[in-house]
Every structure is written in C-alpha cells, then in structure tokens.
Design a protein around this motif. Structure first.
Motif, mmCIF file in Angstrom:
data_model
loop_
_atom_site.group_PDB
_atom_site.id
_atom_site.type_symbol
_atom_site.label_atom_id
_atom_site.label_comp_id
_atom_site.label_asym_id
_atom_site.label_seq_id
_atom_site.Cartn_x
_atom_site.Cartn_y
_atom_site.Cartn_z
ATOM 1 N N ARG A 28 69.270 43.553 70.876
ATOM 2 C CA ARG A 28 69.890 43.902 69.608
ATOM 3 C C ARG A 28 69.421 45.124 68.681
ATOM 4 N N MET A 29 69.455 46.030 68.994
ATOM 5 C CA MET A 29 69.040 47.173 68.233
ATOM 6 C C MET A 29 68.725 47.138 66.601
ATOM 7 N N PRO A 30 67.847 47.388 65.934
ATOM 8 C CA PRO A 30 67.651 47.439 64.213
ATOM 9 C C PRO A 30 68.346 49.049 63.915
ATOM 10 N N ASP A 31 68.974 49.092 62.813
ATOM 11 C CA ASP A 31 69.583 50.124 62.068
ATOM 12 C C ASP A 31 69.214 51.867 62.566
ATOM 13 N N ARG A 32 69.818 52.389 62.859
ATOM 14 C CA ARG A 32 69.339 53.692 62.723
ATOM 15 C C ARG A 32 68.716 53.901 64.521
ATOM 16 N N CYS A 33 68.525 53.112 65.166
ATOM 17 C CA CYS A 33 67.254 53.532 65.757
ATOM 18 C C CYS A 33 68.906 54.331 67.656
ATOM 19 N N ASP A 34 68.008 54.613 68.207
ATOM 20 C CA ASP A 34 69.137 55.624 69.250
ATOM 21 C C ASP A 34 68.348 55.435 70.338
ATOM 22 N N VAL A 35 69.440 55.321 71.381
ATOM 23 C CA VAL A 35 68.429 54.918 72.871
ATOM 24 C C VAL A 35 69.363 55.767 73.924
ATOM 25 N N LEU A 36 68.166 56.165 74.555
ATOM 26 C CA LEU A 36 68.144 57.375 75.597
ATOM 27 C C LEU A 36 68.385 56.854 76.703
ATOM 28 N N GLY A 37 69.110 57.557 77.420
ATOM 29 C CA GLY A 37 69.156 57.075 78.840
ATOM 30 C C GLY A 37 69.589 57.606 79.922
ATOM 31 N N GLN A 38 70.147 57.809 81.212
ATOM 32 C CA GLN A 38 70.783 58.291 81.884
ATOM 33 C C GLN A 38 71.302 57.606 82.812
ATOM 34 N N PRO A 54 64.126 49.360 62.593
ATOM 35 C CA PRO A 54 64.984 50.719 62.081
ATOM 36 C C PRO A 54 64.273 52.242 62.223
ATOM 37 N N ASP A 55 64.940 53.065 62.984
ATOM 38 C CA ASP A 55 64.725 54.256 63.320
ATOM 39 C C ASP A 55 64.125 55.203 63.824
ATOM 40 N N THR A 56 63.780 53.992 64.980
ATOM 41 C CA THR A 56 63.222 54.021 66.255
ATOM 42 C C THR A 56 64.301 54.466 67.090
ATOM 43 N N LEU A 57 63.763 55.955 68.105
ATOM 44 C CA LEU A 57 63.989 56.417 69.398
ATOM 45 C C LEU A 57 64.119 55.308 70.521
ATOM 46 N N ALA A 66 77.883 40.910 65.330
ATOM 47 C CA ALA A 66 77.180 41.823 64.229
ATOM 48 C C ALA A 66 76.253 40.946 63.758
ATOM 49 N N PRO A 67 76.187 39.932 63.451
ATOM 50 C CA PRO A 67 75.317 39.025 62.653
ATOM 51 C C PRO A 67 73.908 38.694 63.352
ATOM 52 N N PRO A 68 72.705 38.540 62.902
ATOM 53 C CA PRO A 68 71.591 38.595 63.542
ATOM 54 C C PRO A 68 71.204 37.332 64.658
ATOM 55 N N ARG A 69 70.943 37.652 65.421
ATOM 56 C CA ARG A 69 71.044 36.438 66.753
ATOM 57 C C ARG A 69 69.351 35.232 66.767
ATOM 58 N N GLU A 70 69.064 34.355 66.567
ATOM 59 C CA GLU A 70 67.869 34.178 66.806
ATOM 60 C C GLU A 70 68.023 33.881 68.360
ATOM 61 N N LEU A 71 66.495 34.441 68.714
ATOM 62 C CA LEU A 71 65.574 34.990 69.805
ATOM 63 C C LEU A 71 65.226 33.787 70.128
ATOM 64 N N GLU A 72 64.772 32.777 71.345
ATOM 65 C CA GLU A 72 63.733 32.080 71.767
ATOM 66 C C GLU A 72 63.040 32.340 71.987
ATOM 67 N N ALA A 73 61.799 32.106 71.143
ATOM 68 C CA ALA A 73 60.564 32.608 71.637
ATOM 69 C C ALA A 73 59.951 31.490 72.929
ATOM 70 N N PRO A 74 58.890 32.614 74.265
ATOM 71 C CA PRO A 74 58.774 33.052 75.002
ATOM 72 C C PRO A 74 57.509 31.987 74.612
ATOM 73 N N SER A 100 74.315 45.867 63.347
ATOM 74 C CA SER A 100 74.610 45.594 62.468
ATOM 75 C C SER A 100 76.128 45.251 61.839
ATOM 76 N N ASP A 101 76.617 46.087 62.049
ATOM 77 C CA ASP A 101 78.424 46.790 61.492
ATOM 78 C C ASP A 101 78.585 45.932 61.780
ATOM 79 N N PRO A 102 79.607 44.947 60.978
ATOM 80 C CA PRO A 102 80.507 43.948 61.231
ATOM 81 C C PRO A 102 81.612 44.489 62.194
ATOM 82 N N ALA A 103 82.016 45.209 62.147
ATOM 83 C CA ALA A 103 83.466 46.398 63.021
ATOM 84 C C ALA A 103 82.528 46.894 64.288
#
Length: 560
Positions: free
Chosen positions: A407-417, A388-391, A359-367, A256-259
C-alpha cells in the motif's frame, strides 16, 4: 561556417535543440569513432552527457529517464558493436511504449556508398544489416544520406506520436554539416485528435453511459505514457466512478483515494473484492491497458473485452464500433464531460454489498524483530517505512511481485517492467529516472541475480552524486525460475558476491552499507538511510533461497 553562420546550425546541434524543445535535456551512451563528431556537436549545443558502462545500460537508463521525465529519452551509440549492445533495452522500450530516440553514429556517406570494408561491419560491404535489425523494434527508422533537418523532425514526431523507440543513423561526415537554424523557431507539429472523430466519440460515449450510475475504469501503462494521471484523478472524483489499475500502473491513482479499487490481474488479483468489481462491472472502461499474459493473470480476466469500452492512443472502441484518430488525453476529457452530464439517481451511486473498500489505511502485523527474515517480513517492514512522494523501482521477479502488493503512500510512483520483464533493467533505469527528476527520494529493490547483469551502472549512479536507497534481495539465485521448474538445477545458481563490499570496490567507500538478516536489522538499516538523505545506501537483504512473495508463487504456478 560562412558569413551567414548565424542562420545555420550543425546537424548535431539541430538534433540537440529539438530534443531539448521536447523536454529531453541529456543523452546516455558511449563514445566510438563513428559518433565522436556527433557527440561534440550535441554537447556544444547544451545537451548533457551521461556516459554509462555499456550500451545496454544506456538504453535502460534512457528508458527510465523517458518514463519519469514524461518526455523522450535519448541514447547515442556507435555503429555495429555499440548499437547491437543496446538492442535488448530498445526492444523493452518498444514493448512497454517508451519513446526512446536511439542515435547511431555511422560510417561516412562515401564509405557507405563505396561499400568499403570497415571495422565494426560484417565486412561484406552491406552496411544496412543492423539498420534492418533495428527496424523490427522501432516505430520508425531514418538513416540520413544528406543533412536533412526535416527528416530529423519527422522522426521525432513519430517518437512522440507512437510513444515507441525510433532509430536515427547519422553518418560521421554529416554530424557537422550545416542546416537551416530557422526551422527551430517552428514547433514540431505533434499529433492531435481528428475533430470529427471526437464528435463521434462524444456521441457514442453519451449513448452508452447516459444511464450508467456506476462505472469502473481499468487503467494501464499507456495512460502513464500519454500523461493521463491527472485526468484519471479527476474522473475518480465523479460520483459512481471507481478506478482499478493493472500491475504495470500501480499508484497511477493515490491508493488512499476512496475511488481506488487497487490492482487487478484476473485470478492473480490479491483482493477478491477488487476482482469482483472489475469482472462484474456494468460499465467497464479499459484505459491504456495492455492485455498481456501477466497483466491479465494469464488471461484469467473475467470480463469480455468485446463488451467493454476501450480508450487507447489513437483509437477508441465501444463494443464493436471503432473510432480512429482520437488521442487518449482527449478521450479522457470527453469521458469526463459525459460522466458529469449523466442524469441518474444519486442513490444509485451508493455502495452495494461486496463492493471493495480498499482505500482506508490497513494495520500491518509487526513481524518478529529477531526471527530470520522472510518475504512475509520484508514487505510489511518496507511498507511502514516508505514516505509520500517516493519513487519505488522494483526489478522483474521477486522484487516486482512483492512491491505490487504494497500500500503505497500518496504521490508515489512504482517503476517496473512487467511486460518485457528483462532482469537487470531497473538498476540502469534508476540512473535515468533519478536524473530525470533530480532530488526525488528513490528506492530500488532488486534481486541478486538481476543485479549482477547490470551492476556496472551502480558506479555510474554513485559517480553522478545520486543517493538512492538500494535493497539487494539475496536469495542465492534465480527464485522465479526455481519456482517454475528444476529448483536444484545448476543453472539456477549464481556466484555469491560480497554485496556490502561492492560500493567501495567500485571506488565509493562513502556509500552507506548494511546487511539485514532480521526484521529489526532491516528496520534499522532503513532508518539509517532516512537519517542520511544526502548519502546513498545499499542494504543486503538476506532471505531463504526458496522463499517468495505470494503473488510470485501464483505467477510461477500459472507459468508452470
């Protein structure tokens, strides 16, 4: 112990105390006759033990623990049969810059010296075969011949400094040998930057960036390993600074950060605006990046590396000038100083035509809630549900390449390899990650083929009282390989399992289970998991065999 026992500690106890000082409070692994005395000493000194179903799972769990704990991870195996089972996990940690301490209980020093033909050896008297194997995938290797606490210290310093795995062989008769306890009162001399190198870098950065109003950072996984997330967030607050991330560093900066420009992977970049800003940056700074095939869109990146500024652990490069002896965190601090000191017209920071505004939230089309599930429905449904805050832990293949477009909520982490890309990694890594940060909401997305490789550790996860939400994507085989070549070949098939019966079969009937074949069923299963945060949930997500996220199709096409 002698009457001076208050001044000594066993070698095993000493290792445990040093690990705890460095932020590692547990070890993963399995017992074997050569490491039993060592395990007794580690546990007596307060290190928590997490036994896994096999050594590969232990290595993956120690890797996940180290990543999320922001410290060392530790696993303990027995000589030969145990340590060899962990090799794949150690190699992955090396490739992905994860500091894992692999401790191996070895035959006694007398047996080694006399070349005794023992079990778990190759019965040729040479007990260094496996040590040499480990040396190829370890930053440092130490096999103790005496109870040398100093050698333990030096090896742990190497692990922290390199952010790579290290190997420590402890003969069974040395685990209980006494060493000087007083050494523990002295903190380990962890590596610091060379002051003269810092001054040289400050001058070089100031000269290069003094008149640059617009700067783009491309961040990579080594930024995580050197705990640089907060420093990057501070840089993002400076006028004219924008931040993109490699696929391995998604969510390093809140999306969500504008930068935040989003994720970048050369021609595989999902948003052309992101690609244009990175490839066309007047001043591009590579921060802890790894320029490997998948992370660069199979080397389709549109910038010349030689013209960039590069900040890496122990090294900074500005054009053709290399400056050694600078730690990454210190380099980021200097960059912050230099960018704040620029004297440029604030108007030059303004957006230009074509700049990414992501950064602005996006509208997702509902399936369609009642249509059969596809990846086009799975990922938007998951994105709307994440908090937010989810791993989010995403397995190599289908899961990872779906997750990186979220588009991940704030303070989330993505763990992959994504560099090593060993399928089966994430299930044990989830175990380690959740034990590293207790209480954090964790979601694992894993394909059915990958899950079958390491499914034993699902029982370990439940036995430790952990409550992840696990999405098993059932697409009836190895999707990415089918996309690359020979989709009908017999080797692409896997054995069909009854996934929702699995937790009970492992002895945990209290785990919530569901099977989703439509978007409505998936949404209901996710909502049920949210309503019971103190209960683990396994959701079988059924999608067509040949369906795949768009990015995975692009990756497969590049490989093909």
């Amino acid at each position: 112990m002698t009457s001076a026992s208050h001044e000594t500690i066993t070698l095993g106890g000493y290792l445990a105390e040093r690990l705890r000082q460095l932020g590692c409070d547990r070890a993963f692994g399995l017992p074997g006759d050569y490491n039993l005395a060592l395990l007794d000493e580690l546990l007596a000194a307060g290190l928590t033990w997490t036994g896994t179903a096999n050594e590969l799972g232990a290595a993956y769990a120690a890797d996940g623990y180290a990543r999320m704990r922001r410290s060392l991870g530790a696993l303990v195996t027995t000589y030969g049969v145990g340590e060899l089972s962990a090799l794949n996990g150690i190699a992955g940690a090396f490739a992905e810059d994860v500091p894992v301490v692999h401790v191996v209980g070895m035959p006694a020093t007398t047996a080694q010296g006399e070349r005794t033909l023992l079990h778990h050896t190759l019965v040729d008297g040479d007990m260094s075969h496996f040590v040499r194997m480990q040396g190829e995938i370890s930053a440092a290797v130490t096999v103790l011949r005496t109870p040398d606490a100093g050698a333990v210290d030096r090896l742990l310093v190497d692990a922290v400094a390199s952010s790579k795995p290290v190997y420590l062989g402890i003969p069974s008769d040395l685990a209980t040998a006494p060493v000087d306890r007083a050494r523990l009162e002295q903190p380990l001399p962890l590596r610091t930057s060379d002051p003269s190198a810092l001054e040289a870098l400050r001058d070089a950065l100031a000269h290069r960036l003094a008149d640059e109003p617009r700067v783009v950072l491309l961040t990579g996984v080594r930024t995580h390993r050197r705990h640089g997330e907060a420093l990057v967030a501070e840089l993002a607050r400076i006028d004219g600074v924008r931040v993109a991330a490699q696929l391995s560093s998604k969510s390093l900066l809140d999306e969500s950060d504008p930068a935040n420009l989003g994720t970048y992977a050369g021609a595989l970049t999902a948003d052309e605006r992101t690609r244009a800003q990175v490839d066309g940056a007047d001043a591009l700074i590579l921060v802890g990046t790894i320029m490997s095939d998948i992370l660069t869109g199979f080397f389709s990146h549109g910038f010349r590396e030689a013209e960039t500024i590069e900040l890496q652990p122990g090294l900074a490069r500005i054009g053709g000038t290399r400056i050694y002896g600078v730690e990454l965190r210190d380099a980021l601090g200097l960059l912050h100083e230099v960018l704040l000191a620029r004297r440029v017209d604030p108007a030059s920071h303004a957006a230009r035509p074509g700049d990414a505004v992501i950064a602005p939230p996006r509208e997702l089309e509902a399936p369609d809630p009642d249509a059969p599930l596809s990846h086009a429905a799975v990922w938007p449904t998951l994105e709307r549900w994440l908090r937010p805050d989810t791993l989010l832990v995403a397995e190599a293949g289908t899961a990872f390449y779906g997750a990186v477009d979220l588009r991940m909520p704030d303070r989330c982490d993505v763990l992959g390899q994504p560099v090593w890309s060993s399928i089966g990694y994430t299930l044990p890594a989830t175990l380690g990650a959740m034990l590293a940060v207790p209480g954090r909401e964790t979601v694992l997305v894993i394909g059915d083929g990958a899950a079958q490789l390491t499914v034993q550790e699902l029982g370990t996860i439940f036995a430790n009282g952990l409550t992840p939400t696990i999405l098993v994507i059932n697409n009836d085989g190895y999707t990415i390989e089918r996309l690359i070549r020979s989709p009908e070949a017999a080797y692409q098939d896997i054995t069909a399992w009854n996934w929702t019966a699995l937790p009970a079969a492992l002895g945990f009937p209290g785990v919530g289970v569901s099977r989703a074949t439509t978007a409505a069923e998936l949404e209901g299963a996710l909502d049920a998991a949210s309503a019971e945060p103190d209960r683990a949930h396994l959701i079988e997500v059924v999608v067509p065999r040949d369906d795949a996220p768009a990015l995975l199709r692009a990756v497969a096409g590049s490989i093909r």
